[in-house]
Design an enzyme around this catalytic site. Structure first.
Site, mmCIF file in Angstrom:
data_model
loop_
_atom_site.group_PDB
_atom_site.id
_atom_site.type_symbol
_atom_site.label_atom_id
_atom_site.label_comp_id
_atom_site.label_asym_id
_atom_site.label_seq_id
_atom_site.Cartn_x
_atom_site.Cartn_y
_atom_site.Cartn_z
ATOM 1 C CG LEU A 102 -1.941 -1.079 1.379
ATOM 2 C CD1 LEU A 102 -2.768 -0.874 2.647
ATOM 3 C CD2 LEU A 102 -2.849 -1.125 0.160
ATOM 4 C CG ASP A 103 0.311 4.290 -2.821
ATOM 5 O OD1 ASP A 103 1.102 3.488 -3.336
ATOM 6 O OD2 ASP A 103 -0.636 4.826 -3.435
ATOM 7 C CE LYS A 104 6.108 8.247 4.712
ATOM 8 N NZ LYS A 104 7.295 9.084 4.530
#
Ligand code: URA
Length: 242
Positions: A102-104
């Site tokens: 998942l993105d940050k």
């Protein structure tokens, strides 16, 4: 049956050499009896403790993490906190990695495991395991936008995305939508909505396959996934349940 030092090295955070040393120093007990022989053969029915703490003798571990924003989905990073840093010591073992990133700034369900084959099965687009997300959008979602997203949109760099499923949870100027995809391309959902002329301002993964993120997990908390739940993940093929 595996050697005790191998089990310690695999299950814990010790090197094989440190594992041998730990046994030699009398810190390890098998079925309640202190042992000093690292070559002892251990089976899954044995109980092994190090300094009184019981180890998991399972071949693999599968962890559900409710990822907070600001954490990177990587196994290690020199300067940033990773999802592995959030795994409690009792679940730590060598080879843990997030099965799908998942993105940050994306929140929600991250599956952490040391089982590469399982990760491959749930991530390969060929297996069509659905990943379900909730997204807040910056603008209203027109019917035409929804149709393009659902039929398989082409991103600005020419990348094509397979079909998705989009439904509106809360309508309005900044709607909350649910979107299901079975791929994991870089920034895929953000780029899909951008290509459709909208913008994602909040993103959370709420389900992998047919397994919901446990609502009892606060951001940053983890728990082990049961064998029945693993089946629910693998049974969650695209469009089978919506
Ligand atoms: N799609 C994105 O854009 N970001 C994520 O983190 C996951 C899916």
């Amino acid at each position: 049956m595996e050697r005790l030092d191998k089990i310690l090295a695999l299950q814990g955070t010790l090197s094989r050499k440190d594992a041998k040393e730990t046994v030699k120093n009398g810190r390890v007990a098998v079925n309640g009896v202190t042992v000093r022989d690292s070559s002892l053969k251990i089976s899954e029915t044995d109980t092994v403790t190090v300094d009184g703490k019981e180890l998991s003798l399972k071949k693999h571990i599968y962890i559900m993490l409710n990822k907070p924003s600001g954490i990177v989905s990587a196994s290690d990073s020199k300067c940033e906190k990773t999802v592995i840093d959030l795994v409690p010591e009792k679940f730590l073992r060598s080879g843990l990695f997030p099965a799908g990133r998942l993105d940050k700034d994306t929140l929600g369900f991250v599956l952490i495991t040391d089982d590469g084959d399982f990760a491959h099965r749930i991530l390969s687009p060929k297996n069509h395991i659905v990943k379900t997300y909730e997204a807040r959008l910056a603008g209203t979602l027109a019917k035409s936008q929804r149709e393009i997203l659902q039929s398989g949109i082409t991103l600005s760099d020419g990348t094509t995305c397979k079909e998705s499923r989009v439904s509106i949870i809360e309508d309005g100027d900044a709607p909350l939508v649910r979107i299901q995809i079975c791929e994991g391309k870089y920034h895929q959902i953000k780029r899909m909505f951008a290509a459709a002329g909208n913008k994602v301002t909040y993103l959370k993964r709420i389900k992998i396959g047919n397994l919901d993120l446990d609502k009892a997990l606060l951001p940053g908390e983890c728990r082990e996934i049961t064998p029945e739940e693993l089946e629910k993940i693998e049974n969650g093929k695209f469009f089978s349940e919506f």
